[in-house]
Design a protein around this motif. Structure first.
Motif, PDB file in Angstrom:
ATOM      1  N   THR A  58       0.816  -1.216   0.000  1.00 12.58           N
ATOM      2  CA  THR A  58       0.000   0.000   0.000  1.00 12.58           C
ATOM      3  C   THR A  58       0.850   1.267   0.000  1.00 12.58           C
ATOM      4  OG1 THR A  58      -0.164  -0.076   2.410  1.00 12.58           O
ATOM      5  CG2 THR A  58      -1.917  -1.143   1.146  1.00 12.58           C
ATOM      6  N   GLU A  59       2.100   1.182   0.458  1.00 17.78           N
ATOM      7  CA  GLU A  59       2.955   2.353   0.541  1.00 17.78           C
ATOM      8  C   GLU A  59       3.789   2.584  -0.716  1.00 17.78           C
ATOM      9  OE1 GLU A  59       5.257   1.685   4.040  1.00 17.78           O
ATOM     10  OE2 GLU A  59       3.550   1.965   5.379  1.00 17.78           O
ATOM     11  N   PRO A  61       3.809   3.645  -4.317  1.00 14.42           N
ATOM     12  CA  PRO A  61       2.932   4.229  -5.334  1.00 14.42           C
ATOM     13  C   PRO A  61       3.168   3.687  -6.746  1.00 14.42           C
ATOM     14  CG  PRO A  61       4.568   5.830  -4.600  1.00 14.42           C
ATOM     15  CD  PRO A  61       4.711   4.622  -3.726  1.00 14.42           C
ATOM     16  N   ASP A  64       0.981   0.749  -7.694  1.00 12.34           N
ATOM     17  CA  ASP A  64      -0.388   1.066  -8.121  1.00 12.34           C
ATOM     18  C   ASP A  64      -0.476   1.176  -9.632  1.00 12.34           C
ATOM     19  OD1 ASP A  64      -1.534   1.008  -5.672  1.00 12.34           O
ATOM     20  OD2 ASP A  64      -1.534   3.178  -5.372  1.00 12.34           O
ATOM     21  N   LYS A  65       0.557   1.746 -10.255  1.00 10.24           N
ATOM     22  CA  LYS A  65       0.574   1.885 -11.712  1.00 10.24           C
ATOM     23  C   LYS A  65       0.649   0.528 -12.396  1.00 10.24           C
ATOM     24  CE  LYS A  65       2.868   6.337 -11.502  1.00 10.24           C
ATOM     25  NZ  LYS A  65       4.116   7.056 -11.755  1.00 10.24           N
ATOM     26  N   GLY A  68      -2.691  -1.560 -10.490  1.00  9.76           N
ATOM     27  CA  GLY A  68      -3.952  -0.837 -10.433  1.00  9.76           C
ATOM     28  C   GLY A  68      -4.459  -0.796  -9.001  1.00  9.76           C
ATOM     29  N   ALA A  69      -5.355   0.110  -8.751  1.00 13.38           N
ATOM     30  CA  ALA A  69      -5.923   0.234  -7.408  1.00 13.38           C
ATOM     31  C   ALA A  69      -7.417  -0.045  -7.481  1.00 13.38           C
ATOM     32  CB  ALA A  69      -5.651   1.633  -6.844  1.00 13.38           C
ATOM     33  N   PRO A  70      -8.001  -0.636  -6.521  1.00 10.57           N
ATOM     34  CA  PRO A  70      -7.419  -1.044  -5.241  1.00 10.57           C
ATOM     35  C   PRO A  70      -6.735  -2.402  -5.341  1.00 10.57           C
ATOM     36  CG  PRO A  70      -9.755  -1.523  -5.229  1.00 10.57           C
ATOM     37  CD  PRO A  70      -9.457  -0.849  -6.549  1.00 10.57           C
ATOM     38  N   LEU A  71      -5.711  -2.579  -4.528  1.00  7.26           N
ATOM     39  CA  LEU A  71      -5.017  -3.862  -4.458  1.00  7.26           C
ATOM     40  C   LEU A  71      -5.785  -4.798  -3.540  1.00  7.26           C
ATOM     41  CD1 LEU A  71      -1.313  -2.748  -4.078  1.00  7.26           C
ATOM     42  CD2 LEU A  71      -2.420  -3.690  -6.096  1.00  7.26           C
ATOM     43  N   GLU A  72      -5.822  -6.046  -3.911  1.00  4.87           N
ATOM     44  CA  GLU A  72      -6.491  -7.053  -3.088  1.00  4.87           C
ATOM     45  C   GLU A  72      -5.521  -8.181  -2.780  1.00  4.87           C
ATOM     46  OE1 GLU A  72     -10.025  -8.440  -4.978  1.00  4.87           O
ATOM     47  OE2 GLU A  72     -10.884  -6.432  -5.143  1.00  4.87           O
ATOM     48  N   GLY A  98      -4.885  -6.729  -8.747  1.00  6.68           N
ATOM     49  CA  GLY A  98      -5.371  -5.382  -9.002  1.00  6.68           C
ATOM     50  C   GLY A  98      -6.184  -5.410 -10.279  1.00  6.68           C
TER      51      GLY A  98
END
Length: 138
Positions: A58-59, A61, A64-65, A68-72, A98
């Motif tokens: 989660t920390e 960034p 995320d790219k 993708g968000a949200p991560l599961e 994601g």
């Protein structure tokens, strides 16, 4: 007729002995516990090492790219974790998903003197590309 009685009596004695042995084993604490693995896994998931390992996801960034968000969090493929006073260790392999992609999180770390040190924290994607979460700027 006498032979049948002997066989019936002998079979009954064997069955009674077997039932007594099972009852004794149960009373002594030998019980089948199919959910013991789930309890151990649940306890390990409450450890500080596991929570810190997931915080990397989660920390970061840049991840995320990629995912993708949200991560599961997905299925845990391997989890070994222990903590005792100021020491501990964790080895984790878990699926992460994601909207854009999925991967496998690999974490290896140790705790000494109350401080966690991670030797490995990476996500391996299906195309075998690896994303090292310990290196800044990746």
């Amino acid at each position: 007729m006498r032979k049948n009685r002997v066989l019936l009596l002998g079979g009954g004695c064997v069955l009674l002995a077997l039932l007594l042995a099972l009852a004794g084993a149960y009373c002594a604490g030998f019980r089948f516990q199919p959910d013991i693995q789930e309890k151990l896994l649940s306890d390990m998931m409450q450890s500080e090492g596991y929570k810190n390992a997931l915080a990397f996801l989660t920390e970061h960034p840049a991840l995320d790219k990629q995912l993708g968000a949200p991560l599961e969090k997905g299925k845990i493929l391997n989890l070994e974790a222990w903590e005792n006073e100021g020491n501990g260790a964790i080895r984790l392999v878990q699926e992460v998903n994601g909207p854009r992609n999925s991967g496998i999180l690999h974490v290896n770390g140790t705790k000494s003197g109350g401080r966690w040190q991670y030797q490995e924290c990476k996500v391996v994607f299906p195309d075998r590309k690896e994303w090292n979460l310990l290196k800044e700027g990746e």
